[in-house]
Design a protein around this motif. Structure first.
Motif, PDB file in Angstrom:
ATOM      1  N   ASN A  97       0.714   6.607   4.974  1.00 12.61           N
ATOM      2  CA  ASN A  97       0.741   6.642   6.406  1.00 12.61           C
ATOM      3  C   ASN A  97       0.558   5.408   6.858  1.00 12.61           C
ATOM      4  N   GLU A  98       1.494   5.082   7.381  1.00 12.20           N
ATOM      5  CA  GLU A  98       1.648   3.565   7.957  1.00 12.20           C
ATOM      6  C   GLU A  98       0.587   3.120   9.002  1.00 12.20           C
ATOM      7  N   VAL A 106      -2.287   4.702   9.299  1.00 13.23           N
ATOM      8  CA  VAL A 106      -3.659   4.551   8.410  1.00 13.23           C
ATOM      9  C   VAL A 106      -3.821   3.118   8.072  1.00 13.23           C
ATOM     10  N   ILE A 107      -2.697   2.842   7.403  1.00 16.20           N
ATOM     11  CA  ILE A 107      -2.698   1.099   6.604  1.00 16.20           C
ATOM     12  C   ILE A 107      -2.906   0.212   7.674  1.00 16.20           C
ATOM     13  N   ARG A 108      -2.263   0.345   8.914  1.00 13.03           N
ATOM     14  CA  ARG A 108      -2.553  -0.815  10.123  1.00 13.03           C
ATOM     15  C   ARG A 108      -3.716  -0.733  10.341  1.00 13.03           C
ATOM     16  N   THR A 109      -4.354   0.486  10.654  1.00 11.21           N
ATOM     17  CA  THR A 109      -5.667   0.504  11.054  1.00 11.21           C
ATOM     18  C   THR A 109      -6.859  -0.038  10.033  1.00 11.21           C
ATOM     19  N   ARG A 110      -6.604   0.344   8.803  1.00  9.96           N
ATOM     20  CA  ARG A 110      -7.277  -0.393   7.559  1.00  9.96           C
ATOM     21  C   ARG A 110      -7.062  -1.716   7.551  1.00  9.96           C
ATOM     22  N   ILE A 111      -5.976  -2.520   7.818  1.00  7.41           N
ATOM     23  CA  ILE A 111      -5.797  -3.981   7.882  1.00  7.41           C
ATOM     24  C   ILE A 111      -6.723  -4.602   8.999  1.00  7.41           C
ATOM     25  N   MET A 166       0.866  -1.092   0.040  1.00  7.52           N
ATOM     26  CA  MET A 166      -0.156   0.159  -0.036  1.00  7.52           C
ATOM     27  C   MET A 166       0.955   1.321  -0.020  1.00  7.52           C
ATOM     28  N   LEU A 167       1.860   0.958   0.693  1.00 13.05           N
ATOM     29  CA  LEU A 167       2.923   2.486   0.575  1.00 13.05           C
ATOM     30  C   LEU A 167       3.337   2.668  -0.770  1.00 13.05           C
ATOM     31  N   ASN A 168       3.541   1.787  -1.531  1.00 13.59           N
ATOM     32  CA  ASN A 168       4.033   1.985  -3.096  1.00 13.59           C
ATOM     33  C   ASN A 168       2.791   2.366  -3.702  1.00 13.59           C
ATOM     34  N   ARG A 169       1.701   1.922  -3.546  1.00 18.80           N
ATOM     35  CA  ARG A 169       0.285   2.458  -3.967  1.00 18.80           C
ATOM     36  C   ARG A 169       0.353   4.126  -3.718  1.00 18.80           C
ATOM     37  N   GLY A 170       0.744   4.527  -2.411  1.00 18.32           N
ATOM     38  CA  GLY A 170       0.395   5.803  -2.073  1.00 18.32           C
ATOM     39  C   GLY A 170       1.490   6.614  -2.932  1.00 18.32           C
ATOM     40  N   THR A 215       2.276   6.063  -6.113  1.00 11.59           N
ATOM     41  CA  THR A 215       2.012   6.159  -7.392  1.00 11.59           C
ATOM     42  C   THR A 215       0.545   6.966  -7.677  1.00 11.59           C
ATOM     43  N   SER A 216      -0.324   6.721  -6.689  1.00 17.77           N
ATOM     44  CA  SER A 216      -1.587   7.150  -6.694  1.00 17.77           C
ATOM     45  C   SER A 216      -1.774   8.528  -6.269  1.00 17.77           C
ATOM     46  N   GLY A 217      -0.898   8.871  -5.400  1.00 16.21           N
ATOM     47  CA  GLY A 217      -1.130  10.355  -4.792  1.00 16.21           C
ATOM     48  C   GLY A 217      -2.078  10.488  -3.661  1.00 16.21           C
ATOM     49  N   ARG A 218      -2.482   9.073  -3.192  1.00 17.25           N
ATOM     50  CA  ARG A 218      -3.543   8.814  -2.215  1.00 17.25           C
ATOM     51  C   ARG A 218      -2.658   9.370  -0.842  1.00 17.25           C
ATOM     52  N   SER A 219      -3.121  10.494   0.021  1.00 20.06           N
ATOM     53  CA  SER A 219      -2.312  10.497   1.025  1.00 20.06           C
ATOM     54  C   SER A 219      -2.513   9.454   2.226  1.00 20.06           C
ATOM     55  N   ASP A 220      -3.653   9.040   2.064  1.00 20.81           N
ATOM     56  CA  ASP A 220      -3.854   7.824   3.340  1.00 20.81           C
ATOM     57  C   ASP A 220      -2.909   6.716   2.834  1.00 20.81           C
ATOM     58  N   ASP A 221      -2.611   6.296   1.828  1.00 19.85           N
ATOM     59  CA  ASP A 221      -1.638   5.178   1.596  1.00 19.85           C
ATOM     60  C   ASP A 221      -0.069   5.578   1.866  1.00 19.85           C
TER      61      ASP A 221
END
Length: 68
Positions: A15-16, A18-23, A1-5, A7-13
């Motif tokens: 932030n580790e 935010v990703i941990r919370t999402r998982i 997801m960090l890599n997606r962030g 390339t996509s420009g999504r700021s939430d991707d």
């Protein structure tokens, strides 16, 4: 997801935390629902890697297989 962030420009991707919370939320909610429906052979896993079009095509192909 960090890599997606990156390339996509999504700021939430990027932030580790935010990703941990999402998982964690996925495992608490979505995974439990999938486990329930898996008992009835109603779950198909579609790889989420690739372009949006590739993933969409995989989903459509699986739906078409099930309609027949």
């Amino acid at each position: 997801m960090l890599n997606r962030g990156v390339t996509s420009g999504r700021s939430d991707d990027i932030n580790e935390d935010v990703i941990r919370t999402r998982i964690t939320e996925y495992h608490k909610k979505t995974s439990a629902v999938a486990d329930y429906y898996r008992k009835f052979n109603k779950v198909i896993n579609i790889p989420g890697e690739g372009s949006v079009d590739e993933i969409f095509d995989s989903l459509c192909a699986e739906i078409d297989r099930r309609k027949s």
